[in-house]
Design a protein around this motif. Structure first.
Motif, PDB file in Angstrom:
ATOM      1  N   ARG A   1      -0.647 -25.920  24.545  1.00  0.00           N
ATOM      2  CA  ARG A   1       0.412 -26.795  24.038  1.00  0.00           C
ATOM      3  C   ARG A   1       0.038 -27.386  22.688  1.00  0.00           C
ATOM      4  NH1 ARG A   1       3.483 -28.977  21.717  1.00  0.00           N
ATOM      5  NH2 ARG A   1       5.275 -30.275  22.283  1.00  0.00           N
ATOM      6  N   ARG A   2      -1.212 -27.748  22.520  1.00  0.00           N
ATOM      7  CA  ARG A   2      -1.620 -28.456  21.315  1.00  0.00           C
ATOM      8  C   ARG A   2      -1.939 -27.520  20.153  1.00  0.00           C
ATOM      9  NH1 ARG A   2      -5.379 -33.384  21.746  1.00  0.00           N
ATOM     10  NH2 ARG A   2      -3.588 -34.520  20.943  1.00  0.00           N
TER      11      ARG A   2
ATOM     12  N   ASN B   1       6.665 -39.754  21.870  1.00  0.00           N
ATOM     13  CA  ASN B   1       6.973 -38.344  22.104  1.00  0.00           C
ATOM     14  C   ASN B   1       5.720 -37.501  22.325  1.00  0.00           C
ATOM     15  OD1 ASN B   1       9.074 -36.325  22.223  1.00  0.00           O
ATOM     16  ND2 ASN B   1       8.273 -35.526  20.290  1.00  0.00           N
ATOM     17  N   SER B   2       4.660 -37.731  21.541  1.00  0.00           N
ATOM     18  CA  SER B   2       3.443 -36.927  21.664  1.00  0.00           C
ATOM     19  C   SER B   2       2.794 -37.109  23.034  1.00  0.00           C
ATOM     20  CB  SER B   2       2.439 -37.284  20.559  1.00  0.00           C
ATOM     21  OG  SER B   2       2.000 -38.620  20.690  1.00  0.00           O
TER      22      SER B   2
ATOM     23  N   ASN C   1       5.098 -35.379  25.782  1.00  0.00           N
ATOM     24  CA  ASN C   1       4.923 -33.924  25.799  1.00  0.00           C
ATOM     25  C   ASN C   1       3.670 -33.520  26.563  1.00  0.00           C
ATOM     26  OD1 ASN C   1       7.230 -33.475  24.306  1.00  0.00           O
ATOM     27  ND2 ASN C   1       6.162 -33.388  22.338  1.00  0.00           N
TER      28      ASN C   1
ATOM     29  N   GLU D   1       4.041 -33.988  30.366  1.00  0.00           N
ATOM     30  CA  GLU D   1       4.767 -32.890  30.998  1.00  0.00           C
ATOM     31  C   GLU D   1       3.846 -31.720  31.310  1.00  0.00           C
ATOM     32  OE1 GLU D   1       8.052 -31.712  28.605  1.00  0.00           O
ATOM     33  OE2 GLU D   1       9.279 -33.468  29.113  1.00  0.00           O
TER      34      GLU D   1
ATOM     35  N   ARG E   1      10.259 -41.577  28.120  1.00  0.00           N
ATOM     36  CA  ARG E   1      10.101 -41.112  26.745  1.00  0.00           C
ATOM     37  C   ARG E   1      10.935 -41.997  25.815  1.00  0.00           C
ATOM     38  NH1 ARG E   1       9.110 -35.756  24.430  1.00  0.00           N
ATOM     39  NH2 ARG E   1       9.029 -34.941  26.575  1.00  0.00           N
TER      40      ARG E   1
ATOM     41  N   ASN F   1       1.566 -30.621  16.702  1.00  0.00           N
ATOM     42  CA  ASN F   1       2.242 -29.825  17.709  1.00  0.00           C
ATOM     43  C   ASN F   1       2.838 -30.701  18.801  1.00  0.00           C
ATOM     44  OD1 ASN F   1       1.778 -27.375  16.528  1.00  0.00           O
ATOM     45  ND2 ASN F   1       0.082 -26.797  17.834  1.00  0.00           N
ATOM     46  N   ASP F   2       2.138 -31.778  19.173  1.00  0.00           N
ATOM     47  CA  ASP F   2       2.642 -32.665  20.221  1.00  0.00           C
ATOM     48  C   ASP F   2       4.012 -33.232  19.853  1.00  0.00           C
ATOM     49  OD1 ASP F   2       0.297 -32.275  21.538  1.00  0.00           O
ATOM     50  OD2 ASP F   2      -0.609 -34.167  20.954  1.00  0.00           O
ATOM     51  N   ASN F   3       4.230 -33.454  18.565  1.00  0.00           N
ATOM     52  CA  ASN F   3       5.465 -34.096  18.123  1.00  0.00           C
ATOM     53  C   ASN F   3       6.647 -33.135  18.047  1.00  0.00           C
ATOM     54  OD1 ASN F   3       4.633 -36.789  17.755  1.00  0.00           O
ATOM     55  ND2 ASN F   3       3.530 -36.205  15.924  1.00  0.00           N
ATOM     56  N   LYS F   4       6.389 -31.856  18.264  1.00  0.00           N
ATOM     57  CA  LYS F   4       7.479 -30.886  18.188  1.00  0.00           C
ATOM     58  C   LYS F   4       8.443 -31.043  19.358  1.00  0.00           C
ATOM     59  CE  LYS F   4       4.851 -27.442  15.626  1.00  0.00           C
ATOM     60  NZ  LYS F   4       4.257 -26.087  15.666  1.00  0.00           N
TER      61      LYS F   4
END
Length: 342
Positions: A58-59, A194-195, A198, A201, A215, A339-342
């Motif tokens: 994920r990261r 958000n980060s 994610n 999850e 969230r 990436n976490d913020n995507k």
């Protein structure tokens, strides 16, 4: 021949032809955990704990070629037996045990010895040589029991709600945030950046039980946030978003808060000495329990800690690494959060 050597790319096992937590791309990387100063993009193959796999995918990238082991399982590479044991640092963190022709070396990665209620508890592993971090390798760093720390946070939040202030906790997105969520859940809702959402999850989908969180969305109102707990990563600490909340007060969750004179203390309204690293007694207990004949000290107060071990009769050597005094928890910006913020 020594089982490991310290190179410009990181810790290298020549017999097995692999690196542990390499700093630059290599063919085969054994990974202790998912923080970005221990795992990087570009390796051809990764070996990590089962729970770390979805985190790094994920990261970093879903296209990573990743093999996994559970704690206590092993794999043999070029005659070197590789196995993982709990490090207690964050979810999925592992100590790496290497054995070759009767010689045993353990690379700790980052670790803590206190049971945090969410990570598998640190397990000392007998070995001939031990690579230990020393992020908090000075006697001044001695943690309170985490129940006392969390009671302090809960009281702070309760007082803030009564005073119609918004409680904002600054905590690392991977590790510290989940620990806060696990131990603060109950009386008031927990809102997360958000980060953090994610990563939650991913961790829940991997089978880890985490309490429910909310969230933070554009439509989340300031009044809602004021009645709960807000958890955001360090990159948000001085953001305009926080300043625009209803009477925000910030609390930094970091081992560095043990020393109130720390230069970043003044930028927060409160500080809670909560760390995912071993304190001084924890480091000493862990090293003693390994029975290691030689200890390599990395990451942190390496010179002072290594000198103390030598003076105590434990042969020790300071090892300089790319990151030096790492995990400056309330200031560090993790590139993986892109990436976490995507």
């Amino acid at each position: 021949m020594a089982l490991i050597e310290f190179t410009k790319r990181g810790i290298y096992c020549k017999q097995g032809d692999f690196y542990v937590d390499p700093w630059w791309p290599v063919d085969y990387a054994v990974t202790t955990h998912g923080h970005s100063d221990h795992v990087r993009f570009g390796n051809k193959y990764y070996l990590c704990h089962t729970l770390t796999k979805p985190i790094i995918k994920r990261r970093i990238s879903e296209d990573l070629n990743v093999e996994t082991l559970n704690y206590g399982e092993s794999i043999v590479r070029n005659g070197v037996d590789i196995s993982f044991y709990p490090a207690g640092h964050i979810i999925g963190s592992a100590q790496v045990r290497l054995e070759y022709k009767g010689e045993v070396c353990v690379i700790s990665g980052d670790y803590k010895t206190e049971d945090d209620g969410i990570s598998d508890v640190f397990e000392p592993v007998k070995c001939h040589s031990f690579v230990s971090e020393s992020t908090f390798g000075l006697p001044v760093y001695k943690w309170q029991k985490q129940d006392a720390v969390f009671n302090g946070i809960k009281n702070w939040v309760s007082d803030n709600i009564d005073a119609q202030k918004t409680s904002v906790l600054i905590a690392y997105s991977l590790g510290k945030a989940q620990r806060l969520i696990k131990n603060l859940a109950g009386n008031v809702p927990i809102y997360v950046h958000n980060s953090i959402a994610n990563l939650n999850e991913v961790i829940i989908n991997a089978g880890v039980n985490l309490p429910d969180t909310i969230r933070i969305m554009p439509e989340t109102t300031k009044d809602e946030l004021q009645k709960g707990i807000v958890i955001v990563p360090p990159a948000m600490r001085d953001s305009r978003w926080i300043k625009n909340l209803s009477h925000p007060v910030t609390g930094i969750c970091s081992g560095w808060m043990q020393v109130r004179a720390h230069r970043r203390w003044q930028s927060a309204d409160a500080g809670f000495a909560l760390s995912d690293h071993a304190d001084w007694p924890g480091l000493m207990d862990a090293i003693t329990a390994t029975g290691a004949e030689k200890v390599y000290v990395t990451h942190g107060f390496t010179a002072a800690f290594s000198r103390f071990l030598n003076d105590s009769g434990i042969e020790s050597e300071e090892v300089m690494t790319k990151f030096g005094q790492e995990d400056d928890e309330e200031n560090k910006v993790d590139l993986a959060e892109q990436n976490d913020n995507k």
